[in-house]
Design an enzyme around this catalytic site. Structure first.
Site, PDB file in Angstrom:
ATOM      1  N   ASN A   8       0.867  -1.184   0.000  1.00 56.10           N
ATOM      2  CA  ASN A   8       0.000   0.000   0.000  1.00 56.10           C
ATOM      3  C   ASN A   8       0.903   1.233   0.000  1.00 56.10           C
ATOM      4  O   ASN A   8       1.513   1.549   1.017  1.00 56.10           O
ATOM      5  CB  ASN A   8      -0.890  -0.027   1.255  1.00 56.10           C
ATOM      6  CG  ASN A   8      -1.697   1.243   1.401  1.00 56.10           C
ATOM      7  OD1 ASN A   8      -1.875   1.995   0.439  1.00 56.10           O
ATOM      8  ND2 ASN A   8      -2.198   1.490   2.608  1.00 56.10           N
ATOM      9  N   LYS A  10       0.024   4.248  -0.260  1.00 56.58           N
ATOM     10  CA  LYS A  10      -0.666   5.425   0.303  1.00 56.58           C
ATOM     11  C   LYS A  10      -0.530   6.609  -0.666  1.00 56.58           C
ATOM     12  O   LYS A  10      -0.567   6.400  -1.876  1.00 56.58           O
ATOM     13  CB  LYS A  10      -0.116   5.747   1.689  1.00 56.58           C
ATOM     14  CG  LYS A  10      -0.010   4.510   2.573  1.00 56.58           C
ATOM     15  CD  LYS A  10       0.241   4.840   4.007  1.00 56.58           C
ATOM     16  CE  LYS A  10       0.515   3.575   4.779  1.00 56.58           C
ATOM     17  NZ  LYS A  10       0.255   3.703   6.185  1.00 56.58           N
ATOM     18  N   HIS A 103      -9.479   1.036   4.795  1.00 54.89           N
ATOM     19  CA  HIS A 103      -8.192   1.264   5.469  1.00 54.89           C
ATOM     20  C   HIS A 103      -8.397   2.224   6.636  1.00 54.89           C
ATOM     21  O   HIS A 103      -9.198   3.167   6.550  1.00 54.89           O
ATOM     22  CB  HIS A 103      -7.162   1.832   4.483  1.00 54.89           C
ATOM     23  CG  HIS A 103      -5.773   1.804   5.035  1.00 54.89           C
ATOM     24  ND1 HIS A 103      -5.303   2.779   5.887  1.00 54.89           N
ATOM     25  CD2 HIS A 103      -4.770   0.893   4.899  1.00 54.89           C
ATOM     26  CE1 HIS A 103      -4.060   2.472   6.246  1.00 54.89           C
ATOM     27  NE2 HIS A 103      -3.711   1.340   5.653  1.00 54.89           N
ATOM     28  N   GLU A 105      -6.740   4.640   7.706  1.00 57.01           N
ATOM     29  CA  GLU A 105      -6.496   6.071   7.455  1.00 57.01           C
ATOM     30  C   GLU A 105      -7.731   6.717   6.826  1.00 57.01           C
ATOM     31  O   GLU A 105      -8.017   7.891   7.057  1.00 57.01           O
ATOM     32  CB  GLU A 105      -5.247   6.248   6.578  1.00 57.01           C
ATOM     33  CG  GLU A 105      -3.992   5.978   7.398  1.00 57.01           C
ATOM     34  CD  GLU A 105      -2.795   5.471   6.616  1.00 57.01           C
ATOM     35  OE1 GLU A 105      -2.805   5.508   5.374  1.00 57.01           O
ATOM     36  OE2 GLU A 105      -1.834   5.015   7.272  1.00 57.01           O
ATOM     37  N   GLU A 174      -5.150  -5.090  10.765  1.00 61.86           N
ATOM     38  CA  GLU A 174      -4.169  -4.016  10.909  1.00 61.86           C
ATOM     39  C   GLU A 174      -4.460  -3.214  12.177  1.00 61.86           C
ATOM     40  O   GLU A 174      -5.249  -2.252  12.134  1.00 61.86           O
ATOM     41  CB  GLU A 174      -4.267  -3.073   9.714  1.00 61.86           C
ATOM     42  CG  GLU A 174      -3.959  -3.741   8.395  1.00 61.86           C
ATOM     43  CD  GLU A 174      -3.355  -2.730   7.431  1.00 61.86           C
ATOM     44  OE1 GLU A 174      -2.196  -2.918   7.059  1.00 61.86           O
ATOM     45  OE2 GLU A 174      -4.029  -1.740   7.097  1.00 61.86           O
ATOM     46  N   GLY A 180       2.654   2.179  10.864  1.00 56.64           N
ATOM     47  CA  GLY A 180       3.613   3.275  10.715  1.00 56.64           C
ATOM     48  C   GLY A 180       4.327   3.669  11.999  1.00 56.64           C
ATOM     49  O   GLY A 180       4.935   4.736  12.061  1.00 56.64           O
ATOM     50  N   SER A 219       3.658  -2.079  10.493  1.00 53.90           N
ATOM     51  CA  SER A 219       5.105  -2.060  10.715  1.00 53.90           C
ATOM     52  C   SER A 219       5.807  -3.364  10.339  1.00 53.90           C
ATOM     53  O   SER A 219       6.754  -3.789  11.012  1.00 53.90           O
ATOM     54  CB  SER A 219       5.406  -1.675  12.170  1.00 53.90           C
ATOM     55  OG  SER A 219       4.968  -0.353  12.411  1.00 53.90           O
TER      56      SER A 219
END
Ligand code: PEP
Length: 258
Positions: A8, A10, A103, A105, A174, A180, A219
């Site tokens: 991904n 992003k 996702h 985000e 996730e 991250g 991560s």
């Protein structure tokens, strides 16, 4: 089962030139003429604007490597007056076989709700796309217990989905706190989540969901990927940051094949 590795990207990188450079270096590293990378399914999800050029690059005639293209999101309406949105037909037309839905985000910055995600899922499945549904909790207070929100997100997203679509569903666990941050979950934590996710999917889709692929994301790096994919119950990984570094991503892919 072949492990699934999803990249991904992003909202990176900022120019099409850079995007192509990353893809080309990565392809060189993993091909290497050794035909090693056979037993995994690799899906690259760049920003929408790079899909067309990526499709062309991935279609080169003597490319032995099977790399699939995925979009990072899609809208639930099929066409019409929805400024800024992208439809399932558009992404399929650009060569996408996969699409990420839900996702964290997007849930966080674009206020995507479980209801919105549940509208996207059937539209993508009906269009023949494979969905990579992302779920995960914000915090985990008890390390021995996966929060109920994971079960709720899976149940809400799959509500009303036809059983015949089970083969097109991939779920990525996730945990938001691991994305991250450089602090991944433990393989045991990811395994517990995978068990809960499959159980929840089976309640909705029946026994066929017993083998539904569950990935871990958060991560993942070349140093820790092995710990996750060596478990039978974890069918692959979803990688953000590390997938933008061709050397690192190639190492991850090669680990999944060793
Ligand atoms: C992600 O974006 O879904 C992700 C897992 O990111 P990272 O690998 O950077 O934690």
């Amino acid at each position: 089962m072949a492990k699934i590795i999803v990249a991904n990207w992003k909202m990176n990188p900022q120019t099409s030139k850079e995007a192509e450079q990353i893809l080309v270096s990565y392809l060189k590293l993993v091909k290497g003429g050794r035909g090693k990378v056979k037993s995994s399914e690799i899906v690259i999800c760049p920003p929408f604007v790079y899909l067309n050029s990526f499709r062309k690059k991935l279609q080169t005639p003597n490319s032995k490597l099977q790399i699939k293209l995925g979009a990072q999101d899609v809208f639930w309406e099929e066409e019409g007056a929805f400024t800024g949105e992208v439809s399932v037909k558009m992404i399929s037309d650009l060569g996408c076989s996969h699409v990420i839905i839900g996702h964290s985000e997007r849930r966080r910055y674009l206020n995507e709700t479980d209801e919105m995600i549940n509208k996207k899922v059937p539209v993508a499945l009906k269009a023949g796309l494979k969905i990579i549904l992302c779920v995960g909790e914000h915090h985990r207070e008890n390390i021995h217990e996966i929060p109920k929100v994971v079960e709720e997100q899976v149940a809400a997203a799959l509500n009303g989905v036809q059983k015949s679509h089970v083969g097109k569903i991939i779920i990525a666990y996730e945990p938001v706190w691991a994305i991250g941050t450089g602090t991944p979950d433990t393989p045991e934590g990811a395994m517990m989540a995978a068990v809960l996710i499959r159980k929840t999917a089976m309640n909705i889709l029946g026994l066929a969901a017993k083998n539904l692929p569950v990935l871990y994301g958060g991560s993942v790096s070349a140093l820790n990927v092995e710990k996750f994919i060596s478990h039978d119950g974890i069918d692959g990984v979803l990688i953000g940051g590390a997938s933008l570094d061709p050397e690192e991503f190639a190492k991850i892919v090669l680990s999944a094949n060793s």
